[in-house]
Design an enzyme around this catalytic site. Structure first.
Site, short mmCIF file in Angstrom:
data_model
loop_
_atom_site.label_atom_id
_atom_site.label_comp_id
_atom_site.label_asym_id
_atom_site.label_seq_id
_atom_site.Cartn_x
_atom_site.Cartn_y
_atom_site.Cartn_z
N GLY A 134 0.84 3.78 2.29
CA GLY A 134 1.20 4.36 3.37
C GLY A 134 0.26 5.47 3.81
O GLY A 134 0.34 5.80 4.90
N CYS B 14 -7.66 -27.76 5.85
CA CYS B 14 -6.34 -27.14 6.28
C CYS B 14 -5.82 -27.86 7.30
O CYS B 14 -6.27 -28.81 7.89
CB CYS B 14 -6.90 -25.72 6.79
SG CYS B 14 -7.66 -25.91 8.47
N GLN C 65 -11.45 7.27 -5.43
CA GLN C 65 -11.78 7.77 -4.28
C GLN C 65 -13.18 8.77 -4.60
O GLN C 65 -13.75 8.62 -5.61
CB GLN C 65 -10.97 8.85 -3.40
CG GLN C 65 -9.77 8.00 -2.77
CD GLN C 65 -10.09 7.54 -1.55
OE1 GLN C 65 -11.04 7.63 -1.06
NE2 GLN C 65 -9.20 6.59 -1.12
N ASP D 50 -2.65 8.25 -1.94
CA ASP D 50 -3.97 8.96 -1.93
C ASP D 50 -4.67 9.59 -0.48
O ASP D 50 -3.91 9.30 0.46
CB ASP D 50 -5.17 8.11 -2.51
CG ASP D 50 -5.43 6.88 -1.57
OD1 ASP D 50 -4.50 6.38 -0.86
OD2 ASP D 50 -6.39 6.43 -1.55
N CYS E 87 -13.38 -28.79 5.80
CA CYS E 87 -12.19 -28.16 5.63
C CYS E 87 -10.80 -29.14 5.68
O CYS E 87 -10.92 -30.00 6.59
CB CYS E 87 -11.86 -27.05 6.85
SG CYS E 87 -10.51 -26.07 6.46
N PHE F 55 -3.19 5.35 4.11
CA PHE F 55 -4.02 5.19 4.94
C PHE F 55 -3.71 4.98 6.56
O PHE F 55 -4.23 5.73 7.45
CB PHE F 55 -4.75 3.73 4.81
CG PHE F 55 -5.68 3.37 5.72
CD1 PHE F 55 -7.23 3.69 5.67
CD2 PHE F 55 -5.56 2.61 6.82
CE1 PHE F 55 -7.92 3.54 6.47
CE2 PHE F 55 -6.57 2.23 7.71
CZ PHE F 55 -7.84 2.53 7.69
N CYS G 110 -7.63 -28.50 10.65
CA CYS G 110 -9.19 -29.04 10.90
C CYS G 110 -8.61 -30.35 10.32
O CYS G 110 -9.33 -31.45 10.80
CB CYS G 110 -9.96 -28.59 9.79
SG CYS G 110 -10.71 -26.83 10.32
N ASP H 58 0.90 -1.19 0.00
CA ASP H 58 -0.13 0.08 -0.10
C ASP H 58 0.82 1.25 -0.09
O ASP H 58 2.05 1.12 0.08
CB ASP H 58 -0.95 0.05 1.25
CG ASP H 58 -0.16 0.00 2.46
OD1 ASP H 58 0.92 0.16 2.52
OD2 ASP H 58 -0.85 -0.32 3.65
N ASP I 291 -8.25 -7.50 -0.16
CA ASP I 291 -7.39 -7.80 0.99
C ASP I 291 -8.06 -7.45 2.38
O ASP I 291 -8.83 -6.55 2.33
CB ASP I 291 -6.03 -6.98 1.00
CG ASP I 291 -6.22 -5.53 1.38
OD1 ASP I 291 -5.74 -5.28 2.37
OD2 ASP I 291 -6.90 -4.62 0.67
N HIS J 244 -6.24 -21.63 9.68
CA HIS J 244 -7.77 -22.08 9.43
C HIS J 244 -8.68 -20.99 8.71
O HIS J 244 -8.99 -21.08 7.55
CB HIS J 244 -8.59 -22.43 10.50
CG HIS J 244 -10.03 -22.81 10.05
ND1 HIS J 244 -10.39 -23.85 9.31
CD2 HIS J 244 -11.04 -21.88 10.23
CE1 HIS J 244 -11.82 -23.58 9.24
NE2 HIS J 244 -12.06 -22.39 9.65
#
Length: 390
Positions: free
Chosen positions: A94, A312, A195, A146, A310, A96, A315, A92, A272, A354
Site C-alpha cells: 500500500g 492465445c 530501496q 516501505d 500466438c 506506493f 489469436c 503489495d 509484475d 493476448h
C-alpha cells in the site's frame, strides 16, 4: 510458508531457473505476475488466467482496504475465495499508492497520514497496519511497508542525502513490519524491499541490512518511478544478483518484454507490471515481432491475427492452433480494430488476453531455455524478432 529451490543457472549471465512453493501452490520462475488491483485482473476471468499459464497474481492492499473493506474480505477467509483465484497471490504494502497521493498525504516516522481518495476520511497507514491488512487478505506473499524514494520532486532529482534518509526509514519500517508479521503469526511469507534511489552504494547498504534480517524473499523497489530508462536499467543490472542467492528476487513494477528478458539476465525471478492490461485497453498489443497499434487505419481490412505465432484465444481461437501451425481460428486484426473504433468492451478484453498470454508465454520460453542451457540463444532470437517489426 515459502520454499525456494534453485533448479538451473545460466553460465553467461545471472539468469536462473527456480521453483517457489507457497501455501496456495507452486510457482515456477522466472515468472510474470498479472496485476489484479481491485481483486480482479481487469477484463480477464480467473479461468482464462489459469488457462494462459498464470501461476500467481497480485492484489493491491491500499485499494482493497478502501473497497470493499477488510470486513468483507475477511468474511471469505481472504482474497482467494473472494475473487475465486485458488493459486498464490502476492499483495503489495500500500506504500506506493499512498506515496502517489502527493499533497493528500504526510509521511512521518510512525507512518503515513492521508485522506481517503474514496470518501475523504482521515486514515493512517503504518508498517503494523499494513501487516494487519495483508494478514486479513491472506496473501501468500506479503510486502513490507516501505517509502518509495521518488526519482525527482517538482523536477528536481532526489539527492543522495534524501535517498539515504528515505532508505534508512524503509529499513526501520522493515524491522517493524517483520515484528508485527511475527506477532500476528501470519503463516505466509514476508518480503523485504530494497530501496536507495539511483545510488548503487545505497542499494548495497539497503540489501545488506535486509539480508541480515533474513527475510524469506526480497524485492527491488523504487524503479519505474519516473526515472529515465537508462537509469532504471543501470539499477536493474546492479542490484538483483547481489541479493541472497538462496532466496527469491522480485523486481517491482517492471516492465516491457525487453525489460523482463534483461531482468532475468540480471538475476530477477519475479516481475509484475500493469503494462499488458493497461496497454491493451489503449490499443497497444505486444507480439513476438514488436508492438502493434490496433487503432491504426492499416488494420481496417487485415485478415491476419495479432500474432501468427500466438496460441492465445484471441489469436488462435478455442482450438489454440496458431496460423504458423496451419490454424485459421481466432480474431482478425480487422475485427479487433473495429471493436476498438466502436468502443466495444470485447476489444480490450481480447487485447488483454493476448498481451497477458504473450508475457506469460515469454516467461515459459525463458524457463525452458534456462532448463535446456540455451538462454543466450533465446535472448538473441528474442531481440532479433522484436526488432523485425510487425
Amino acid at each position: 510458508m515459502l520454499h525456494f529451490e534453485l533448479l538451473a543457472t545460466d553460465p553467461h549471465s545471472h539468469a536462473r531457473r527456480a521453483r517457489l512453493t507457497l501455501n496456495h501452490g507452486v510457482v515456477e520462475t522466472p515468472i510474470f505476475m498479472p496485476v489484479g488491483t481491485y481483486g480482479t485482473v481487469k477484463g480477464v476471468m480467473p479461468r482464462s488466467l489459469a488457462e494462459m499459464g498464470a501461476q500467481i497474481i497480485l492484489g493491491n492492499t491500499f485499494h482493497l482496504w478502501m473497497r470493499p473493506g477488510l470486513d468483507v474480505v475477511k468474511g471469505f477467509g481472504g482474497l482467494h475465495a473472494f475473487e475465486q483465484w485458488h493459486k498464490p497471490i502476492l499483495t503489495d504494502s500500500g506504500g506506493f499508492q499512498v506515496w502517489s497521493l502527493g499533497a493528500m498525504r504526510k509521511i512521518t516516522e510512525e507512518g503515513v497520514h492521508f485522506a481517503s481518495p474514496v470518501n475523504g476520511d482521515k486514515l493512517f497507514l503504518s508498517p503494523e497496519v499494513s501487516m494487519q491488512i495483508q494478514t486479513a487478505l491472506n496473501s501468500d506473499i506479503v510486502m513490507q511497508l516501505d517509502e518509495c524514494t521518488p526519482y525527482e520532486t517538482a523536477g528536481v532529482p532526489t539527492s543522495e542525502d534524501e535517498a539515504r534518509k528515505s532508505m534508512q526509514m524503509s529499513l526501520r519500517w522493515a524491522r517493524r513490519s517483520q515484528e508485527e508479521f511475527a506477532r500476528l503469526a501470519n503463516p505466509n511469507a514476508l518480503f523485504g524491499i530494497v530501496q536507495g534511489g539511483m545510488y548503487e552504494h545505497l542499494r548495497e547498504e539497503s540489501l545488506g541490512a535486509l539480508a541480515a534480517m533474513d527475510f524469506p524473499g526480497y524485492a527491488i523497489g523504487g524503479v519505474s518511478v519516473g526515472e529515465p530508462k537508462e537509469e532504471m536499467l543501470r539499477i536493474m543490472a546492479h542490484t538483483p544478483h547481489r541479493l541472497p542467492a538462496h532466496k527469491p528476487r522480485y523486481l517491482m513494477g517492471v516492465g516491457t518484454p525487453e525489460d523482463l528478458v534483461q531482468g532475468v539476465a540480471s538475476g530477477v525471478d519475479m516481475f509484475d507490471c500493469v503494462m499488458p492490461t493497461r496497454n491493451a485497453r489503449n490499443g497497444t498489443l505486444f507480439t513476438r515481432y514488436g508492438d502493434l497499434k490496433i487503432r491504426n487505419a492499416r488494420h481496417r481490412e487485415d485478415h491476419q491475427p495479432l500474432d501468427p505465432s500466438c496460441t492465445c484465444h484471441t489469436c488462435a481461437g478455442s482450438a489454440g492452433v496458431s496460423w504458423n501451425d496451419g490454424g485459421r481460428g481466432g480474431f482478425s486484426r480487422a475485427y479487433l480494430h473495429h471493436l476498438d473504433r466502436c468502443g466495444e468492451m470485447l476489444g480490450p478484453m481480447l487485447a488483454s488476453i493476448h498481451n497477458l498470454h504473450y508475457y506469460l508465454n515469454l516467461m515459459q520460453e525463458v524457463r525452458d531455455a534456462l532448463q535446456a542451457g540455451s538462454f543466450a540463444a533465446l535472448r538473441a532470437q528474442f531481440q532479433a524478432d522484436r526488432a523485425r517489426g510487425v
